[in-house]
Design a protein around this motif. Structure first.
Motif, short mmCIF file in Angstrom:
data_model
loop_
_atom_site.label_atom_id
_atom_site.label_comp_id
_atom_site.label_asym_id
_atom_site.label_seq_id
_atom_site.Cartn_x
_atom_site.Cartn_y
_atom_site.Cartn_z
N VAL A 125 0.92 -1.13 -0.06
CA VAL A 125 0.11 0.02 0.10
C VAL A 125 0.88 1.20 0.06
CG1 VAL A 125 -0.23 0.20 2.53
CG2 VAL A 125 -1.89 1.21 0.99
N THR A 126 0.42 2.12 -0.74
CA THR A 126 1.26 3.54 -0.70
C THR A 126 0.39 4.60 -0.02
OG1 THR A 126 2.20 2.93 -2.58
CG2 THR A 126 2.34 5.44 -2.29
N LEU A 127 0.98 5.18 0.94
CA LEU A 127 0.16 6.06 1.80
C LEU A 127 0.70 7.65 1.78
CD1 LEU A 127 -0.15 3.88 4.80
CD2 LEU A 127 -2.08 4.67 3.06
N PRO A 128 0.03 8.56 1.93
CA PRO A 128 0.72 9.92 1.91
C PRO A 128 1.49 10.12 3.29
CG PRO A 128 -1.60 10.13 2.35
CD PRO A 128 -1.44 8.88 2.13
N SER A 129 2.63 10.94 3.24
CA SER A 129 3.48 10.98 4.33
C SER A 129 2.73 12.11 5.06
CB SER A 129 4.92 11.65 3.89
OG SER A 129 5.60 10.64 3.12
N ASP A 130 1.95 11.48 5.89
CA ASP A 130 1.02 12.25 6.92
C ASP A 130 0.85 11.54 8.01
OD1 ASP A 130 -2.11 12.66 7.77
OD2 ASP A 130 -1.02 14.38 6.94
N PRO A 131 0.80 12.15 9.20
CA PRO A 131 0.78 11.33 10.61
C PRO A 131 -0.38 10.52 10.66
CG PRO A 131 1.16 13.57 11.17
CD PRO A 131 1.06 13.64 9.57
N LEU A 140 8.32 2.37 11.93
CA LEU A 140 8.87 2.49 10.45
C LEU A 140 7.89 3.46 9.82
CD1 LEU A 140 9.59 -1.17 9.28
CD2 LEU A 140 11.33 0.55 9.79
N ALA A 141 6.76 3.36 9.88
CA ALA A 141 5.85 4.41 9.25
C ALA A 141 6.10 5.67 9.86
CB ALA A 141 4.45 4.06 9.20
N GLN A 196 10.55 15.67 1.88
CA GLN A 196 10.99 15.34 0.50
C GLN A 196 10.42 13.94 0.08
OE1 GLN A 196 15.19 15.45 0.34
NE2 GLN A 196 15.33 17.62 1.35
N SER A 197 9.60 13.46 0.64
CA SER A 197 8.83 12.07 0.35
C SER A 197 7.25 12.41 0.62
CB SER A 197 9.59 10.87 1.20
OG SER A 197 8.99 9.77 0.74
N PRO A 198 6.66 12.66 -0.44
CA PRO A 198 5.21 12.97 -0.36
C PRO A 198 4.47 11.51 -0.01
CG PRO A 198 5.94 13.06 -2.68
CD PRO A 198 7.34 12.88 -1.89
N THR A 199 5.07 10.62 -0.29
CA THR A 199 4.44 9.32 0.00
C THR A 199 5.40 8.37 0.80
OG1 THR A 199 4.69 8.15 -2.24
CG2 THR A 199 2.44 9.51 -1.77
N PHE A 200 4.94 7.16 1.07
CA PHE A 200 5.77 6.14 1.49
C PHE A 200 4.82 4.90 1.05
CE2 PHE A 200 3.50 6.92 5.48
CZ PHE A 200 3.06 5.53 5.98
N ARG A 201 5.60 3.62 0.97
CA ARG A 201 5.05 2.54 0.67
C ARG A 201 5.19 1.23 1.67
NH1 ARG A 201 7.81 1.00 -4.03
NH2 ARG A 201 8.97 -0.55 -2.86
N VAL A 202 4.50 0.46 1.87
CA VAL A 202 4.35 -0.51 3.10
C VAL A 202 4.54 -1.68 2.28
CG1 VAL A 202 3.65 -1.85 4.97
CG2 VAL A 202 3.54 0.77 4.75
N ASP A 203 5.28 -2.58 2.12
CA ASP A 203 5.37 -4.00 1.45
C ASP A 203 5.43 -5.16 2.68
OD1 ASP A 203 5.58 -2.88 -1.38
OD2 ASP A 203 7.52 -2.33 -0.70
N GLY A 215 8.70 -4.13 4.44
CA GLY A 215 9.37 -3.17 4.10
C GLY A 215 8.58 -1.83 4.07
N VAL A 216 9.36 -0.70 4.66
CA VAL A 216 8.84 0.72 4.43
C VAL A 216 9.83 1.46 3.65
CG1 VAL A 216 8.27 2.79 5.30
CG2 VAL A 216 7.45 0.51 6.48
N THR A 217 9.34 2.08 2.26
CA THR A 217 10.12 2.64 1.35
C THR A 217 9.54 4.24 1.60
OG1 THR A 217 10.28 0.66 0.02
CG2 THR A 217 10.90 2.77 -1.21
#
Length: 152
Positions: A9-15, A51-52, A62-69, A81-83
């Motif tokens: 899942v890809t999520l916005p970099s938001d709390p 990680l999130a 500088q990272s508008p989103t992050f991905r959880v695998d 994994g968190v990217t």
């Protein structure tokens, strides 16, 4: 169970995305056979939460989103994994540093080691990083009834 399962899942970099990441991982693992009320699930929930949180707090916009695998191989190894797209890798803080935050990776390393897992940090081709945690897959056995039969 299949030889290999994956989800991401890809999520916005938001709390608010931290709790969404936790819910996604715990829900996916429940579908794969790990009940949400186990010690293993609690540990995974804490690892993903840390990680999130790092992906949200330490990328400085500088990272508008992050991905959880999530991946499960042959019912033996769980990969989390968190990217994010921020190029800076996490730094270890000296043990003597007293502060209220910055201990997330220490917690993750400790939990991973307690479960016999491994932690790695890898660069991405795009210039960011992925923090990977590999844990042994431990699904509790189904409860046995008084008659000696496994409950469904």
């Amino acid at each position: 169970m299949a030889d290999h399962l994956e989800a991401s899942v890809t999520l916005p970099s938001d709390p608010a995305s931290v709790s969404a990441a936790r819910a996604y991982v715990v829900g996916t693992l429940a579908e794969w056979g790990l009940p949400a009320d186990t010690d293993a699930s609690d540990t995974i929930r804490l690892i993903i939460s840390e990680l999130a949180t790092n992906a949200v707090q330490h990328t400085f916009g500088q990272s508008p989103t992050f991905r959880v695998d999530i991946a499960l191989d042959r019912d033996e190894h769980l990969h989390l994994g968190v990217t994010d797209s921020h190029p800076r890798f996490p730094r270890r803080l000296p043990a003597a540093v007293q502060q209220d935050n910055g201990r997330g990776l220490v917690i993750i390393r400790w939990l991973t080691a307690q479960y016999g897992g491994k932690l790695r940090i890898r660069p991405t081709r795009e210039g960011g990083k992925t923090i990977l945690v590999e844990l042994p897959w431990t699904v509790p056995a189904q409860p046995v009834t008084a008659a000696g039969l496994q409950e469904p």
